[in-house]
Design a protein around this motif. Sequence first.
Motif, mmCIF file in Angstrom:
data_model
loop_
_atom_site.group_PDB
_atom_site.id
_atom_site.type_symbol
_atom_site.label_atom_id
_atom_site.label_comp_id
_atom_site.label_asym_id
_atom_site.label_seq_id
_atom_site.Cartn_x
_atom_site.Cartn_y
_atom_site.Cartn_z
ATOM 1 N N SER A 30 59.954 44.598 47.509
ATOM 2 C CA SER A 30 59.681 43.185 47.280
ATOM 3 C C SER A 30 58.339 42.909 47.925
ATOM 4 N N TYR A 31 57.860 41.674 47.811
ATOM 5 C CA TYR A 31 56.542 41.418 48.374
ATOM 6 C C TYR A 31 56.546 41.575 49.887
ATOM 7 N N ASN A 32 57.711 41.451 50.528
ATOM 8 C CA ASN A 32 57.805 41.639 51.977
ATOM 9 C C ASN A 32 57.691 43.105 52.378
ATOM 10 N N TYR A 33 57.732 44.016 51.388
ATOM 11 C CA TYR A 33 57.682 45.445 51.672
ATOM 12 C C TYR A 33 56.420 46.086 51.094
ATOM 13 N N SER A 34 55.363 45.312 50.955
ATOM 14 C CA SER A 34 54.116 45.828 50.397
ATOM 15 C C SER A 34 53.225 46.382 51.497
ATOM 16 N N ARG B 236 34.263 42.633 52.444
ATOM 17 C CA ARG B 236 34.542 41.694 53.530
ATOM 18 C C ARG B 236 34.837 40.279 53.029
ATOM 19 N N TYR B 237 34.842 40.092 51.736
ATOM 20 C CA TYR B 237 35.036 38.747 51.179
ATOM 21 C C TYR B 237 36.288 38.731 50.320
ATOM 22 N N GLY B 238 37.106 37.698 50.445
ATOM 23 C CA GLY B 238 38.310 37.590 49.617
ATOM 24 C C GLY B 238 39.177 38.820 49.709
ATOM 25 N N THR B 239 39.531 39.218 50.921
ATOM 26 C CA THR B 239 40.164 40.523 51.154
ATOM 27 C C THR B 239 41.570 40.649 50.576
ATOM 28 N N THR B 240 42.159 39.552 50.083
ATOM 29 C CA THR B 240 43.482 39.660 49.461
ATOM 30 C C THR B 240 43.395 40.190 48.028
ATOM 31 N N LEU B 241 42.189 40.510 47.583
ATOM 32 C CA LEU B 241 41.976 41.200 46.309
ATOM 33 C C LEU B 241 41.010 42.341 46.579
ATOM 34 N N VAL B 242 41.375 43.555 46.187
ATOM 35 C CA VAL B 242 40.528 44.733 46.383
ATOM 36 C C VAL B 242 39.848 45.062 45.064
ATOM 37 N N THR B 243 38.532 45.166 45.077
ATOM 38 C CA THR B 243 37.761 45.501 43.873
ATOM 39 C C THR B 243 36.798 46.634 44.199
ATOM 40 N N GLY B 244 36.496 47.457 43.211
ATOM 41 C CA GLY B 244 35.543 48.538 43.436
ATOM 42 C C GLY B 244 35.572 49.554 42.311
ATOM 43 N N PHE B 245 34.715 50.548 42.434
ATOM 44 C CA PHE B 245 34.554 51.583 41.410
ATOM 45 C C PHE B 245 35.150 52.903 41.899
ATOM 46 N N ALA B 246 35.725 53.639 40.955
ATOM 47 C CA ALA B 246 36.279 54.955 41.264
ATOM 48 C C ALA B 246 36.296 55.774 39.983
ATOM 49 N N LYS B 247 36.676 57.035 40.106
ATOM 50 C CA LYS B 247 36.835 57.898 38.933
ATOM 51 C C LYS B 247 38.267 58.403 38.881
ATOM 52 N N ILE B 248 38.810 58.417 37.666
ATOM 53 C CA ILE B 248 40.141 58.955 37.417
ATOM 54 C C ILE B 248 40.006 60.028 36.348
ATOM 55 N N HIS B 249 40.215 61.265 36.733
ATOM 56 C CA HIS B 249 39.998 62.421 35.847
ATOM 57 C C HIS B 249 38.598 62.372 35.237
ATOM 58 N N GLY B 250 37.624 62.021 36.051
ATOM 59 C CA GLY B 250 36.231 62.007 35.608
ATOM 60 C C GLY B 250 35.786 60.749 34.913
ATOM 61 N N HIS B 251 36.714 59.839 34.569
ATOM 62 C CA HIS B 251 36.371 58.579 33.907
ATOM 63 C C HIS B 251 36.025 57.523 34.963
ATOM 64 N N LEU B 252 34.857 56.915 34.844
ATOM 65 C CA LEU B 252 34.488 55.830 35.756
ATOM 66 C C LEU B 252 35.260 54.575 35.377
ATOM 67 N N GLY C 194 47.563 40.775 48.383
ATOM 68 C CA GLY C 194 48.047 39.544 48.990
ATOM 69 C C GLY C 194 47.896 38.399 48.009
ATOM 70 N N GLU C 195 47.915 37.186 48.523
ATOM 71 C CA GLU C 195 47.798 35.998 47.700
ATOM 72 C C GLU C 195 46.433 35.943 47.017
ATOM 73 N N LEU C 196 46.410 35.549 45.753
ATOM 74 C CA LEU C 196 45.136 35.435 45.028
ATOM 75 C C LEU C 196 44.486 34.103 45.422
ATOM 76 N N SER C 197 43.791 34.114 46.550
ATOM 77 C CA SER C 197 43.180 32.909 47.104
ATOM 78 C C SER C 197 41.945 32.512 46.305
ATOM 79 N N CYS C 198 41.356 31.393 46.697
ATOM 80 C CA CYS C 198 40.139 30.922 46.028
ATOM 81 C C CYS C 198 39.031 31.969 46.139
ATOM 82 N N GLN C 199 38.804 32.487 47.353
ATOM 83 C CA GLN C 199 37.745 33.489 47.542
ATOM 84 C C GLN C 199 38.047 34.770 46.766
ATOM 85 N N ALA C 200 39.328 35.188 46.766
ATOM 86 C CA ALA C 200 39.701 36.410 46.055
ATOM 87 C C ALA C 200 39.480 36.251 44.554
#
Length: 612
Positions: free
Chosen positions: A375-379, A401-417, A425-431
């Motif tokens: 549940s959300y209490n076990y995240s 460092r901004y809107g930390t309740t949403l994680v954004t970024g770039f990565a590769k999965i099996h070579g695909h960008l 966490g909560e989708l706040s205004c900053q997030a």
Amino acid sequence: MYRCIIRRVCSGGRVCPAFVPPYTQSPSWTLGDTPEERHHRLAQQRRQCSHRSMSSASRRRRALRSAFPVLEQPLQPIHHHVYEANLRNSNACHNNARSLSLSLSVRYIELSEKIRKGGGEKAIARHTQRNRKLLVRDRLRLLLDDEDFLELSPFAGLGLPYGDIPSAGCLTGIGRINGLWCVFIANDATVKGGTAYPITVKKQLRAQEIAIQNRLPCVYLVDSGGAFLPLQSEIFPDKNQGGRTFYNEAIMSAMKIPQVAVVCGSCTAGGAYIPTMAEEAVMVHRIGTIFLGGPPLVKAATGEEVTPEDLGGARLHAEVSGCVDHFAWEEKEAYDYTRNIVSTLNFRLPEEEEEEDEEEPLYNSMELLGLAPKSYNYSLDVKMVVSRLTDGGRFQEFKARYGTTLVTGFAKIHGHLVGIVANNGELSCQAALKGSHFVQLCDQRDVPLLFLQNTAPTAAPTLSTTQAEVSSNRLKAQGSMMSAVACASVPKITVVIGGCHGADSYAMCGRAFDPNFLFLWPNARVSMTAPGHAGSLLPPDSEQEEEKKQEDKLNRRLEEESSAFFSSGRLWDDGVLLPQDTRKVLRNCLDIIKQQQYQLSTEKLQSPLLRM
């Protein structure tokens, strides 16, 4: 005019033609031409040569090297109590006073076995012995290159008001035929005799939608008894019901999305239009039939007795009516024909690329079972999930460092960008503002988006002026993120790893926002609000005792209707997948999405000529 020819040696000691002046290769001008005409022809040849050089370079191109930092997210002792609670929820069996309450993984396996049995032992015996037909999965083994295909919504049709319809009476998915990813829609005639229920139509339409969105060739294995008449009001009249299948076939043909039909059973009533509207059709002798009304209807209407073969068999339609293009004596021959037809499609697949940038995840993917929130209490921190999905556990975070309740970024999965957007966490205004910025950034760079959705339950309403102001700012920011997600033209894949609740789920590319693919983990919950939080939906001025009764009743209903299997049974997603299989499924999805760039001809300058 050139006085010398500059020669450049390529690999293997050959002269690279791109560096030879075009007129020295095969001059197309004559002595009678004017200087202007010669100059024009020479310029044209240079452009053609340049185009060939660019095409050759594009085939050899390699992705830019990345040095994304490694996301160090090992399991710490402080995480163990949450990890173990999630693991018990995913794996273990719990004894109940009344019955054995199965864990999510066991439930997944139990339902998988049920759908593989189709219509049951008697129906299978009748299908294979009396009708001498192959089972639908045996047909797919003959058609596809291997059994490693992506099956879509296998649990659709379970737990419906009108009963269980295993796999909605048809198998849909995406598999390789001669190396080319193709959508398949295959009727399972062991389930209710191939009768189409409302959920059957919905599943077929979703498969066609995926074919259109990703420009995938489509193969129909038709073995259908027509619509289930007692539910005709839910199958026939509306926009997204039975007739939409034929509309989609016409639209796909106009878009140059190839379609092939194999008639390996009955095509009665509306089912008769599927092979006749496909671009090529194969029909199997004696077991395949096409007619609007079968022999019983002919006898009732005219008194004439006629066999199915004489009325609409393969020989009739291959030799007389011309409704089918290929006659097959047996099913195996029909699938050989189909594979050969697919090899004529105008796709040019790249040679096998070196897996130079592909790395295994930093941590074992089996650990995802303990990271699937109960549940959300076990995240736990969603970065722990990201580090177990990406190549080498590498992740280039955006606005860390901004809107930390949403994680954004770039990565590769099996070579695909890919660009990753994950709830933490909560989708706040900053997030939400951060998410909007990142989605637009990926859209600008043509980077596919992966949403890992675990939205927080909605907070109870409050009369505080300060809270009202915060909520207003949050609403505006979430509206901006919704607009960014809706308008982004890049492919989008959503995996619900926990909660899918309220309006936050729309901003995280829920089903209403048209992702290319949407999958659930078995622990996922899909509802307006999370079970146990029904109080946020009730008016605050009702009597306390009555409110408590309403809240308990609503929470019980949310508990039942929010499960991943309830959702998948109604086709609100493209399937339930085990957490440890997520990376493999994402690789297939990204490969499928990428294939459309290998189609050589996609523009349609005039209306298509379909069939006779």
